[in-house]
Write a protein that holds these residues in place. Structure first.
Motif, PDB file in Angstrom:
ATOM      1  N   SER A  59       0.829  -1.197   0.000  1.00 20.63           N
ATOM      2  CA  SER A  59       0.000   0.000   0.000  1.00 20.63           C
ATOM      3  C   SER A  59       0.862   1.244   0.000  1.00 20.63           C
ATOM      4  CB  SER A  59      -0.905   0.019   1.233  1.00 20.63           C
ATOM      5  OG  SER A  59      -1.702   1.186   1.232  1.00 20.63           O
ATOM      6  N   PHE A  62      -2.280   3.627   2.478  1.00 15.40           N
ATOM      7  CA  PHE A  62      -2.902   3.038   3.670  1.00 15.40           C
ATOM      8  C   PHE A  62      -4.406   2.791   3.507  1.00 15.40           C
ATOM      9  CE2 PHE A  62       0.786   5.492   5.171  1.00 15.40           C
ATOM     10  CZ  PHE A  62       1.558   4.439   5.614  1.00 15.40           C
ATOM     11  N   VAL A  63      -4.882   2.791   2.271  1.00 12.67           N
ATOM     12  CA  VAL A  63      -6.283   2.473   1.981  1.00 12.67           C
ATOM     13  C   VAL A  63      -6.350   1.276   1.039  1.00 12.67           C
ATOM     14  CG1 VAL A  63      -8.435   3.274   0.938  1.00 12.67           C
ATOM     15  CG2 VAL A  63      -7.080   4.839   2.344  1.00 12.67           C
ATOM     16  N   HIS A  64      -5.637   1.351  -0.075  1.00 11.61           N
ATOM     17  CA  HIS A  64      -5.645   0.276  -1.064  1.00 11.61           C
ATOM     18  C   HIS A  64      -4.514  -0.697  -0.757  1.00 11.61           C
ATOM     19  CE1 HIS A  64      -7.495   3.788  -2.987  1.00 11.61           C
ATOM     20  NE2 HIS A  64      -8.303   2.883  -3.513  1.00 11.61           N
ATOM     21  N   TRP A  65      -4.828  -1.997  -0.756  1.00  9.41           N
ATOM     22  CA  TRP A  65      -3.809  -3.030  -0.574  1.00  9.41           C
ATOM     23  C   TRP A  65      -3.732  -3.836  -1.856  1.00  9.41           C
ATOM     24  CZ3 TRP A  65      -0.031  -3.719   2.750  1.00  9.41           C
ATOM     25  CH2 TRP A  65       0.724  -4.886   2.630  1.00  9.41           C
ATOM     26  N   HIS A  86     -11.351  -0.207   6.604  1.00 14.64           N
ATOM     27  CA  HIS A  86     -10.615   0.929   6.051  1.00 14.64           C
ATOM     28  C   HIS A  86      -9.758   0.496   4.857  1.00 14.64           C
ATOM     29  CE1 HIS A  86      -8.500   4.732   5.910  1.00 14.64           C
ATOM     30  NE2 HIS A  86      -7.349   4.072   5.936  1.00 14.64           N
ATOM     31  N   VAL A  87      -9.118  -0.657   4.958  1.00 15.79           N
ATOM     32  CA  VAL A  87      -8.250  -1.156   3.891  1.00 15.79           C
ATOM     33  C   VAL A  87      -9.096  -1.892   2.855  1.00 15.79           C
ATOM     34  CG1 VAL A  87      -6.332  -2.690   3.344  1.00 15.79           C
ATOM     35  CG2 VAL A  87      -6.281  -1.319   5.431  1.00 15.79           C
ATOM     36  N   LYS A  88      -8.858  -1.560   1.589  1.00 20.00           N
ATOM     37  CA  LYS A  88      -9.597  -2.169   0.496  1.00 20.00           C
ATOM     38  C   LYS A  88      -8.651  -2.966  -0.400  1.00 20.00           C
ATOM     39  CE  LYS A  88     -13.055   1.469   0.542  1.00 20.00           C
ATOM     40  NZ  LYS A  88     -13.148   1.344   1.943  1.00 20.00           N
TER      41      LYS A  88
END
Length: 112
Positions: A59, A62-65, A86-88
């Motif tokens: 990431s 800190f949102v998209h993994w 929170h993490v997508k």
């Protein structure tokens, strides 16, 4: 007739789950039951989002993994999975249209 599903080097769609391959650092997969996926947003990797093509794993916001995908720089579409946190998880399947189609068939809302 049984659903033929989908599989490539990054993603597999089974009868019950979406499997994200090479999700974790040690190379193992993340299995998401279709019922856990609230929605999917199509993210074009063009324009300002073109820089995201170079996120090979992990990431940057800190949102998209992003799962490990060394071929991501040559792809133009990502799918962002909303699983309620929170993490997508964000994937780049070889055939994003087919993955969207299968997610819709399992009751997932697709936008973008």
């Amino acid at each position: 007739m049984a659903d033929p599903g989908y599989a490539d080097d990054q993603v597999a769609c089974t009868d019950t789950d979406l499997v994200i391959k090479r999700y974790y650092l040690w190379g193992s997969s993340k299995r998401l039951p279709y019922s856990a996926i609230i929605g999917v947003r199509r993210l074009e990797l063009t324009g300002l989002n073109a820089v995201r093509r170079w996120r090979i794993w992990g990431s940057g916001d800190f949102v998209h993994w992003w799962n490990l995908d060394p071929r991501r720089p040559r792809k133009s579409v990502a799918l962002v999975l909303d699983i309620g946190g929170h993490v997508k998880p964000t994937i780049t399947p070889e055939d994003p249209d087919r993955v969207e189609e299968l997610l819709r068939a399992h009751g997932t809302s697709v936008s973008g």
